[in-house]
Design an enzyme around this catalytic site. Structure first.
Site, PDB file in Angstrom:
ATOM      1  N   ASP A   1     -38.826   8.993  61.708  1.00 13.12           N
ATOM      2  CA  ASP A   1     -39.899   8.912  60.900  1.00 13.12           C
ATOM      3  C   ASP A   1     -40.648   7.768  61.265  1.00 13.12           C
ATOM      4  O   ASP A   1     -39.974   6.672  61.498  1.00 13.12           O
ATOM      5  CB  ASP A   1     -39.690   9.650  59.638  1.00 13.12           C
ATOM      6  CG  ASP A   1     -40.986   9.505  58.962  1.00 13.12           C
ATOM      7  OD1 ASP A   1     -42.192  10.188  59.467  1.00 13.12           O
ATOM      8  OD2 ASP A   1     -41.211   9.400  57.596  1.00 13.12           O
TER       9      ASP A   1
ATOM     10  N   LYS B   1     -59.606  14.722  47.963  1.00 12.31           N
ATOM     11  CA  LYS B   1     -59.188  13.614  49.081  1.00 12.31           C
ATOM     12  C   LYS B   1     -58.359  14.294  50.053  1.00 12.31           C
ATOM     13  O   LYS B   1     -57.581  15.127  49.610  1.00 12.31           O
ATOM     14  CB  LYS B   1     -58.691  12.465  48.129  1.00 12.31           C
ATOM     15  CG  LYS B   1     -57.274  12.891  47.717  1.00 12.31           C
ATOM     16  CD  LYS B   1     -56.474  11.495  46.987  1.00 12.31           C
ATOM     17  CE  LYS B   1     -55.226  11.814  46.318  1.00 12.31           C
ATOM     18  NZ  LYS B   1     -54.835  10.782  45.798  1.00 12.31           N
TER      19      LYS B   1
ATOM     20  N   GLY C   1     -46.565  12.328  61.124  1.00  6.93           N
ATOM     21  CA  GLY C   1     -47.655  13.241  60.656  1.00  6.93           C
ATOM     22  C   GLY C   1     -48.720  12.396  60.843  1.00  6.93           C
ATOM     23  O   GLY C   1     -50.038  12.791  60.518  1.00  6.93           O
TER      24      GLY C   1
ATOM     25  N   ASP D   1     -37.065   9.459  55.616  1.00 11.85           N
ATOM     26  CA  ASP D   1     -36.900   9.096  54.134  1.00 11.85           C
ATOM     27  C   ASP D   1     -37.485  10.255  53.019  1.00 11.85           C
ATOM     28  O   ASP D   1     -37.295  10.033  51.966  1.00 11.85           O
ATOM     29  CB  ASP D   1     -37.492   7.778  53.904  1.00 11.85           C
ATOM     30  CG  ASP D   1     -38.818   7.954  54.057  1.00 11.85           C
ATOM     31  OD1 ASP D   1     -39.461   7.121  53.195  1.00 11.85           O
ATOM     32  OD2 ASP D   1     -39.647   8.540  54.942  1.00 11.85           O
TER      33      ASP D   1
END
Length: 1260
Positions: free
Chosen positions: A410, A684, A807, A941
């Site tokens: 990641d 948001k 992502g 994580d």
């Protein structure tokens, strides 16, 4: 209460809805049935709160444990052999002796299992007897009982600092806002407080005896983030509830005097117990190979026994009559040679049974426990800042660490620190670069670099021993907001100011505002009157809305210095030091980091406010809004309070909160403006999710203005992403009262359903978040961790291919890839980004064609056995990198183009996957693991990395800023990505090399010993006779030669840690399984001519052979040991002494234990004969010389030893393991970190080979 009324209540409790029984749980209060027996209780079918994690009982231990142990093929094999020895016609020696090895192994394993189960029993007993408060109808109050007495349907009260005994639906709280703060550290490792609120319709006057609603909720599940149901009130009104109303077992109540609710899940049905799976057990690659080798040994045993049976038949056929030494059976009949040969087959099976290593599996388990001990106690893998060491959660795959070929990582929180720093923003199309903030951070970096030498000179102190000095502490905290290039481990040697609150370090909280933007927000025109007069987003009003959105569109929990996170005084340790006389009530100790609350509160906010966020992005935005005067003061489930720059305080009524999810990629909060009374939606989220939802205005001029603002904002977003910043868009929407009422009714109906609840809530959220007005965008910096570039470069030199799955958007991920040296400036990077299947296939074909033009080997260091040197080989062509987005990845899987993608990826040095979902991460890992048949490792994580971690052969979790979900699902847990370097290159190599050689050695000594018995059959007519006493034969593998290989597997170091870190290429030996050569020929030298013509008995002839076998086997192990210690010497010498002591005692006391041949005084006579010593020495030396000579021909694989010049280190390099490679540097601007240096082109170390290294003996 009358009998009819009781009967009606009983019938009500039994009433069920069969069609919903399999889908939902229905429960009611237990209070009306308190006096009835359990069989009349309405919730009797649900589990009670008593916990039982033990596997056995006193009566079931023996049968269940034996059943589990017999799942191993070797145990079943030896039991069958022992039973076969009880058949008189085929037995090879005394039946009782054959039971000794298997009984010893079974007993030792049973003792270990019993001890582990007893410890579980003690833990269960302590937990079940913990006190709690349960409401009693008789006492009209809560009474103290044990946890095991709690049942589903009981009302339980918990107070501050108390651990919650079961999963409780919150109905009452002493907090006036109806909230209860809990700490979930025991459950998911997150230390920041979570808010839970009471179910709608309940207030502070809740009385359990008047509760008459029926609760419908989902059946128990292990999903901590999912809970749904509703209350069916007597007036048929349904009130929905969710995870925000559930108190989970194992959590701790904080900052709330008391809370009460009804138990919905108890005992093993609670979410905590459903997630408590204990240690992870996997089958390693080496273990699977061992099972194959055992089957090979079985085949070898069959061949040897078949040869013995045929030899016995042929030998009997050479006699014209029945030999006089063949006895008749019980009926005085003689057995034919063919049938005798058949019986001899089973006799040979019994005699040669030691070919299967019975103690191998137990030895492997002991070795892995020892390896884990040394890994967890490695000081280089210890993080002093958090006082945590590496965790080994999977106990049986340590050797797989040395065989990894692909790493999937990641980005956020794994390669980066996940400490978000507010850097830039764009409001209404105007970009504010916050140059002052950048200069502040740069100055702080210089301050840290100037102080490094001073810090390093400080004496080292234990991590829990912290100097707390009041004087100058504020300046110290201010200086700590700089980047800590040198590592927090050394900073904590002087002072340790660590925060218990997540995302509250000075680096994240200190924001220097942009002067231009600050003038706008503080302008007189932006007073409340002007802002209220302008009802639409025009001019300065948009700036106000922008910062209000930053302050309230989140789930941040607010506390103050006067209301700290309360803990019990008993939890504090007696380490007050210099500030023990402080009367600040906010000081406390945390069980995780042992730092004071005073320090935590001061670091978080000097004004007394403390923000506890669930994600670092939310914390960064709240602190940015606060820097401009928009201070978040308080948050309740139905209200949020903000102070404006002018000092005015606004209290917004929170109507609803639409939480963030990976599908929508945004979150929203619906509030009622305190002055205009308008319903406002602040949103948001990612730019890809917000930009497509913007409103189209009817006025053409206004529409052109909004399009211009959106276009400028998009350019700013691209600029932020290219600089490696994380981007978010901010938007708002004003909703009419009628529109909100219509939406709220649909929303409430969706919340009150159980079936398809998530889908209905998603539809309502998507319906509301449309026609938005863009306010602006933010850029947040997430910095690289220490030594990430050096770690990735070392892993690549070790032959490991690194993939990053994130992502984040393309530009942000690519910039980080260059910063961490995943890509180099000289790489040819291909980007796959398309929505069409046809285009996806076409792009893959074209890219593959381009790559195939360059057929040169990849850049790497390769070992070549040419004149004893290591020759570096480099390709003249370019190196490749691949960037692929999530939507293109979906096309690859849908169009069945996986093999083309893999072919392309195998030509690339690194692969970067952007905009991928958690499911896509796991799909990529599964594709590489299954199709390429390689060992994979995933590291992450966060909770979004759990699927990827569990899919890989080895999963590693980082205990960082996003809780412990990844750690709980992992096999190993570390604190920093840089620890992966030593974990794989050093410990991985050691664990694999040790265990592989130990396994081969086990097979070697067993096969050698069996060959001794097998070749003797040619001297005794294949009669199944053994020249060694049965007892000594059994003890040989069970005791005499079992402990030295165990210590070898735990402590041997074939190459030093410094050399392994300096030469990562040595890791490739494990990847290629070079430490496990195939079986070779075994040679055994018999010097039987020494006793030719003598009248010695069979045991006198066999005792020297047994002794020579011991010496030869131990000498072979001594040659294999590369690093001798006192422990090695002790076990080697101890094994020899144990052999002679046991043999002498056995020969002295065994007068008539093995008729007609007894070993009485055999060993004593042998040791008095000088010929015995001569035979033992000469035979051992000749055997080893012959064995070494056969291996020196080069016919078998040889692992070349490498020793750099200068005592195992590179010239000019420190010998410290932690400084084996140069650490990577980080700059303030990620764009400037792109250098044209190739991370693989380091200065070649001077390496020399010795003849000893080239001829280092291997097993067999």
């Amino acid at each position: 209460m009358g009998s009819l009324e009781v009967w009606s209540l009983i019938k009500q409790g039994w009433r069920r809805k069969p069609e919903q029984e399999d889908k939902v749980r229905r429960l009611i209060s237990n209070l009306p049935y308190e006096d009835l027996r359990r069989k009349y209780q309405p919730n009797r079918q649900y589990a009670n709160n008593s916990i039982k994690t033990t596997k056995y009982t006193v009566w079931s231990f023996i049968p269940m444990n034996l059943f589990e142990q017999f799942h191993r093929f070797a145990n079943v094999y030896f039991v069958v052999i022992a039973m076969l020895n009880f058949v008189p016609i085929v037995n090879a020696f005394e039946p009782g002796v054959a039971l000794i090895p298997i009984c010893v192994i079974l007993i030792l394993t049973a003792i270990k299992d019993a001890w582990e189960d007893f410890r579980r029993y003690q833990a269960d007993k302590q937990l079940n007897n913990m006190p709690c408060s349960i409401y009693s109808r008789k006492e009209k109050d809560f009474v103290s009982k044990c946890w095991k007495d709690v049942r589903v349907g009981d009302f339980v009260k918990v107070v501050c600092n108390e651990v919650i005994p079961a999963d409780i639906l919150l109905l009452h709280s002493s907090d006036p806002n109806g909230v209860c703060h809990i700490e979930t550290a025991n459950l998911d490792g997150e230390t920041n407080l979570k808010q839970r609120q009471i179910v709608r319709g309940f207030d502070g006057s809740f009385q359990p005896e008047y509760f008459s609603s029926i609760i419908y909720c989902e059946k128990p599940s292990n999903n901590l983030n999912r809970f749904k149901g509703y209350l069916d009130k007597p007036d048929k009104k349904k009130i929905g509830f969710g995870k925000e109303n559930l108190l989970l077992r194992g959590c701790t109540v904080r900052n709330t005097d008391e809370a009460a609710g009804i138990v919905v899940y108890a005992g093993h049905e609670t979410k905590a117990m459903l997630n408590n799976k204990g240690p992870r057990y996997k089958r390693s690659k080496l273990e699977r190979k061992v099972n194959t080798d055992v089957l090979f040994c079985v085949a070898l045993l069959f061949i040897m026994c078949l040869i013995g049976a045929l030899g016995y038949f042929i030998w009997l056929e050479t006699f014209p009559d029945i030999p006089p030494f063949v006895p008749p059976d019980s009926n005085n009949n003689y057995i034919s040679p063919a049938l005798s040969g058949f019986y001899m087959f089973f006799t040979m099976v019994i005699l040669l049974q030691v070919l299967i290593p019975i103690s191998l599996y137990v030895s492997i388990e002991l070795i892995k426990v020892g390896q884990i001990f040394f890994i967890t106690n490695d000081i280089d893998l210890y993080d002093e800042e958090t006082d945590s060491r590496i965790q080994c959660r999977a106990l049986n795959i340590t050797e797989d660490l040395g065989q990894i070929k692909y790493i999937f990582s990641d980005k956020t929180g794994t390669l980066t620190e996940n400490k978000m720093v507010f850097r830039r923003c764009s409001v209404m199309g105007i970009e504010y670069c916050h140059r002052e903030n950048a200069l502040r951070l740069g100055a702080q970096c210089e301050t840290i670099s100037d102080d490094e030498d001073i810090v390093f000179q400080k004496p080292k102190v234990p991590s829990r021993l912290q100097y707390r000095q009041k004087k100058g502490i504020s300046s110290l905290r201010r200086s700590q907001s700089a980047r800590t290039h040198m590592g927090a481990r050394y900073q904590s040697e002087v002072f340790t100011i660590t925060n218990e609150v997540a995302f509250s370090s000075p680096l994240e909280t200190d924001v220097a505002p942009d002067r231009r933007l600050l003038r706008v927000t503080c302008d007189e025109k932006t007073q409340i009157q002007e802002w209220c007069r302008v009802s639409h987003c025009n001019g300065s009003a948009s700036f106000m809305d922008f910062f209000l959105a930053l302050a309230i569109c989140n789930t941040v929990v607010v506390s103050t210095a006067m209301l700290p996170r309360q803990r019990d005084v008993k939890e504090e340790e007696a380490e007050d030091y210099s500030d023990s006389g402080s009367n600040n009530p906010s000081r406390r100790n945390s069980s995780a980091s042992h730092h004071s609350e005073e320090e935590r509160g001061t670091v978080s906010d000097p004004n007394g406010l403390c923000y506890e966020a669930e994600s670092p992005d939310e914390a960064a935005l709240v602190y940015a809004a606060k820097a401009y005067g928009f201070t978040l003061l308080a948050r309740a489930p139905d209200r949020v309070t903000v102070r404006l720059p002018q000092g005015a305080v606004l209290s917004f009524e929170v109507l609803d909160t639409l939480a963030f999810d990976s599908t929508r990629k945004r979150m929203s909060v619906v509030v009622r403006h305190p002055i205009t009374r308008e319903v406002v939606i602040y949103t948001k989220g990612a730019d890809s999710a917000i930009m497509e939802l913007l409103d189209c205005h009817e006025n053409q001029a206004e529409e052109n203005k909004r399009k211009k603002i959106a276009s400028k904002t998009q350019r700013h977003l691209d600029l932020y992403a290219s600089a490696g910043l994380r981007t978010l868009c901010i938007a708002k929407k004003v909703l009419s009262e009628q529109a909100y009422d219509d939406w709220a009714s649909i929303r409430q109906e969706a919340e009150s359903t159980i079936d398809n609840r998530e889908e209905l809530l998603m539809e309502t959220a998507v319906h509301l978040e449309t026609n938005l007005t863009l306010l602006g965008a933010t850029g947040i910096e997430d910095r690289l961790q220490d030594d990430v570039p050096a770690t990735i470069a070392a892993l690549r030199e070790a032959g490991i291919q690194v993939w990053v799955l994130t992502g984040d958007k393309n530009e942000t991920a690519v910039n980080i890839a260059y910063s961490c040296r995943l890509f180099n400036q000289g790489d040819m990077v291909f980007t796959l980004n398309t929505d069409s299947r046809e285009q996806c296939e076409s792009i893959l074909d074209c890219t593959l064609g381009e790559v195939r033009r360059y057929t040169a080997p990849s850049q790497s260091w390769s070992f070549q056995s040419i004149v004893g040197a290591v020759m570096p080989t480099e390709s003249t062509g370019p190196t490749f990198g691949l960037v692929i987005e999530g939507r293109t990845l979906s096309m690859v899987f849908e169009a069945h183009l996986q093999m083309k993608l893999l072919e392309l990826a195998r030509h690339c040095r690194s692969v970067l996957c952007c905009r991928v979902t958690p499911l896509q991460k796991s799909a990529v890992v599964k594709l590489v693991r299954n199709k390429l048949k390689v060992m994979t490792l995933s590291i992450g994580d966060g909770a979004n990395d759990v699927n990827m971690i569990q899919t890989a052969d080895i999963g590693i979790g980082i205990s960082g800023q996003e809780g412990m979900q990844a750690v709980m699902a992992s096999d190993f847990a570390i604190t920093h990505f840089k620890h992966l370097k030593k974990l794989l290159l050093v410990h991985g190599h050691w664990c694999y090399s040790r265990l592989a050689k130990m396994v081969i050695y086990f097979f070697y000594k067993n096969v050698m010993y069996v060959n001794l018995l097998f070749w003797y059959q040619f001297y005794c007519g294949f009669s199944g006779t053994a020249m060694i006493d049965y007892w000594l034969m059994i003890f040989f593998n069970l005791f005499f030669t079992s402990t030295p290989p165990i210590m070898f597997g735990i402590m041997d170091r074939d190459i030093s840690a410094e050399t392994l870190l300096g030469l990562p290429e040595l890791y490739k030996t494990g990847q290629n399984s070079e430490a496990i050569p195939a079986f070779q020929n075994f040679q055994l030298v018999f010097i039987s001519q020494t006793y030719q013509g003598s009248d010695i008995d069979i045991f006198t002839f066999g005792t020297p052979m047994n002794t020579v076998s011991l010496f030869t086997i131990l000498l072979h192990l001594a040659i294999e040991i590369k690093s001798w210690t006192a422990i090695h010497w002790g076990f080697m010498v101890g094994s020899v002494l144990l052999y002679f002591i046991v043999a002498l005692i056995f020969s002295a006391i065994c007068i008539n234990c093995n008729p007609p041949s007894n070993p009485y005084w055999i060993m004593e006579n042998q040791m008095a004969d000088p010929v015995f010593y001569l035979v033992c020495i000469i035979t051992t030396v000749v055997n080893r010389l012959s064995h070494t000579g056969s291996r020196g021909t080069g016919a078998y694989p040889v692992t070349q030893g490498v020793r750099p010049e200068g005592e195992g280190t590179h010239p000019g390099q420190d010998a410290s393991p932690s400084q084996g490679t140069p650490s990577g540097t980080r700059t303030a601007d990620p764009l400037k970190s792109r250098t044209r240096s190739n991370p693989l082109r380091h200065r070649a170390p001077r390496i020399q080979y010795t003849s000893k290294c080239l001829n280092e003996p291997q097993p067999f």
